[in-house]
Structures are given as structure tokens and as C-alpha cells.
Design a protein around this motif. Sequence first.
Motif, PDB file in Angstrom:
ATOM      1  N   ASN A 322       0.825  -1.207   0.000  1.00  0.00           N
ATOM      2  CA  ASN A 322       0.000   0.000   0.000  1.00  0.00           C
ATOM      3  C   ASN A 322       0.859   1.257   0.000  1.00  0.00           C
ATOM      4  O   ASN A 322       0.559   2.241  -0.690  1.00  0.00           O
ATOM      5  CB  ASN A 322      -0.930   0.009   1.217  1.00  0.00           C
ATOM      6  N   LEU A 323       1.969   1.234   0.776  1.00  0.00           N
ATOM      7  CA  LEU A 323       2.885   2.379   0.781  1.00  0.00           C
ATOM      8  C   LEU A 323       3.528   2.564  -0.594  1.00  0.00           C
ATOM      9  O   LEU A 323       3.667   3.688  -1.088  1.00  0.00           O
ATOM     10  CB  LEU A 323       3.976   2.164   1.838  1.00  0.00           C
ATOM     11  N   VAL A 324       3.918   1.459  -1.211  1.00  0.00           N
ATOM     12  CA  VAL A 324       4.541   1.528  -2.539  1.00  0.00           C
ATOM     13  C   VAL A 324       3.562   2.104  -3.562  1.00  0.00           C
ATOM     14  O   VAL A 324       3.906   2.993  -4.353  1.00  0.00           O
ATOM     15  CB  VAL A 324       5.021   0.128  -2.969  1.00  0.00           C
ATOM     16  N   ASN A 325       2.321   1.618  -3.541  1.00  0.00           N
ATOM     17  CA  ASN A 325       1.329   2.089  -4.514  1.00  0.00           C
ATOM     18  C   ASN A 325       0.927   3.538  -4.280  1.00  0.00           C
ATOM     19  O   ASN A 325       0.671   4.286  -5.234  1.00  0.00           O
ATOM     20  CB  ASN A 325       0.084   1.199  -4.450  1.00  0.00           C
ATOM     21  N   LEU A 326       0.859   3.957  -3.008  1.00  0.00           N
ATOM     22  CA  LEU A 326       0.417   5.311  -2.700  1.00  0.00           C
ATOM     23  C   LEU A 326       1.499   6.354  -2.926  1.00  0.00           C
ATOM     24  O   LEU A 326       1.227   7.440  -3.433  1.00  0.00           O
ATOM     25  CB  LEU A 326      -0.047   5.383  -1.241  1.00  0.00           C
ATOM     26  N   PHE A 327       2.744   6.043  -2.554  1.00  0.00           N
ATOM     27  CA  PHE A 327       3.776   7.083  -2.490  1.00  0.00           C
ATOM     28  C   PHE A 327       4.913   6.900  -3.486  1.00  0.00           C
ATOM     29  O   PHE A 327       5.742   7.795  -3.626  1.00  0.00           O
ATOM     30  CB  PHE A 327       4.355   7.150  -1.072  1.00  0.00           C
TER      31      PHE A 327
END
Length: 413
Positions: A322-327
Motif C-alpha cells: 500500500n505504501l509503494v502504490n500510494l507514495f
Amino acid sequence: MDARRTTVRDMRRANRSVLLTRIWLDGPLSRHELGQSTALSLASVSNLVGEMIAEGLVEEAGSVESDGGRPRVLLRVAPGYGYLVGADVGETRVQVELFDLSMTALAKAEYPIAAAEPDPVRVAAHLLHGLAAVTEQAGVDPGAVLGFGVAVSGTVEHTADAVVHAQTLGWDGVPLGAMLRAGTDVPVHVDNGAKTLGQAEMWFGAGRGVRHAVVALVGSGVGACVVAGGVGYRGAHSSAGEWGHTTIVYEGRRCRCGNLGCLEAYVGAEGVLDRFRQANRGRPAAGGDEESAFGELLRATGRTAVKVVDETVGYLGAGVANLVNLFNPERVVLGGWAGLALGERHLPAIREATARHALRQPYAQTSIELCRLGPDAVAMGAATLPMTRLLRDGGVPREPAVRPAPARRPGRR
């Protein structure tokens, strides 16, 4: 005339700030290197560095050969010009450490926390006792301490009172900064623990050299520091980075914050141990406290323990995805005592789980690394809070904004 004096003074302070920051973060450096990297003239560099040497803030640290000329003298921030104290208010303990300006740890004090919702008055007392204890251990005059940085869970209002909102601890508007300032003349700085971890790792650890990163803290609780373009992202009111309270399972397990399905309820140490206890017919993991029980669970070879740990790796990988996809970070740094314990054994599996849940292109552009500064990184990051102020001010002392007592000059060793 007054306006012009102010402008000249501010420009001088800003130039000192640039030089001091470069020397502290990247030193030892020569005057020539400082001129090249800051775009200041060699005359300005020499003049301002001379001031800081005369003040005892900067010192010579050997020399290096130059091309065809005299050896170049290297400069560093004087480690004994002053001292920094950092504290990590965790869910199971309060840890206080004292550092010199080279970030060498000189003393440490720890105080256990037994209650699930610790009393703020007791925590403040632990912090003040710790401040006194580490200065005494190191033989440091309290007047030589440049500041006391404190890292806490939850959101911190950056006001004079440093009001803390930590829903998982039962803290609703606790004026921790004011409580600490009532007991010490040392300047107090309070911030979120994930953000102090992030600052330490970006300056000295696994985040060094990148401009877009997420530093993830996994302990009893879970949080993150998001860095974009080299600057920490705080959001409108400094609550950005509450990664542990993003939903990973709809209508899932109840989190300590009161909501359902939070990531923290699945990968935070308290949640992991509770999941194991439930799967193990009510029998908890061995160990006298949360950290030792978590370690025992990771080492266990029984079917139930292995299943819970494997599931935890999967949940954590999904959360990192989720962090990779968001940021779209260049790097994700996994830290916190539980994150390190899990990552040291299962980092390849965490990467694989992240790859399964992340979009292919941003995942391919990201590396996932472990925190390099160890489990004390939060306290180290807290200690950099007063150092940030010193760097921003170019080492020029200012009168305190809150307490009316006259400022003390930092001690020199």
C-alpha cells in the motif's frame, strides 16, 4: 537602518546554517569543499567558519592532500560543544539517551511501563528522572544540554504546550511539552516517534542518499514517516503517517484505537501475540514481557506459531505494498523493534509478499531495507530534534520562547 541590519543578520544566520548543516551531516569537510557545495564564496566560508571555530562550535579534524597545493584542513562540528538528550516513549518502556554532537551515545536510562494506558503524569516523571539520570551518568552539566527531544505515539500539536493525541494510549489532548517544561530548564521538543525514526534513518541510516522514502515503524504500535523530495510530509495538522490505522481487513479484528481491521491489529507486536494466543487455545507465547514473547514466537517451530508468523509476514507485505502504490518511494525502510526482529528473519518473504500486492512498475522502482540504526533509532531521532533547531539557527543562541529564564550558553569540552 534597523530593517537593513535585520536583513544582513538574517542572511548571515542563513549562511551559517547552510555551512553548519553540511559540516554536521557530511563532515569532516574542507573549506574548499564547503565552498563548492554551498555556492558561497571562499571568503564568506572562511569568515563564517572562523566565527564558528572561535565559538567552539566547529573544530579542525585533520587534513587531506590537495592537488598541487597545501594540505586542506578538514572541519567538523565539535562533539563536546553541547549535548543532546532523546527519549522514546514506547508502549512498554520509556528510554532516555544522551549523545554528544557526533551522535555518540554516552548514557542511557530505561523505565518500564506496565499499564496498557500509561498515566501521562507518571510518563512525564520517568522522562524528567531519565534526563537527570543520563546527565549524571555521563558527568555532563545540565546547562550544557542543548535540548531534550521526546518521541511519542500519536499526533503532536506543534504549539508551545506540545499537546499529544494518542488514541491507543488513551491520551486525549495531553500537554506533554508543558508538563516537561515545568520540571526542567532544558529546552523541550516533542514529536511523533515514527517521524523521529524517519529523521534518524534519513540522516544517518538506510534512507541516506534518497529523496523519496517511507520509514516504517513496527513495535507494539505501527506508524510511518513519509519523505517526499527530501522533506517529511506531515499533512494539514501533522497526523500524516498513521499507517498502522489504515484498514487491511474490512470489519476485521478490533484495533487498540477502537476501529476494526487496522493494520496495527495484524502486524503490531501486541496484535500478533493476541492472534497467536487465540489460535493457541488461549495459551500465550512464552516470555516475561512483550518483546521477549515476540522473540520466542518468531523462534518457535510449532505449527500454530509458524502459521501466525507466516500470516503476519503476508499482512505486513500487503501493508508495505500500500505504501509503494500510494507514495512511489525509492526506498521503504522497515524499523521498530518488532519490525527489525521480523525483518531479520523474514525480509525476503516480506519482499515477496509486497511484490504480490503492489503494482509491478512502482515495486520494481522500490527497494525494501531494514533500519540500520537498531532498536534505539527512535531515541536517536528524538535527540536530533534540538539539533535541527541549532542547525536551522546556524548555531546562534536565541532566547527561549516559553520560559522567561535567560538562555544559557552551551558548555564546551
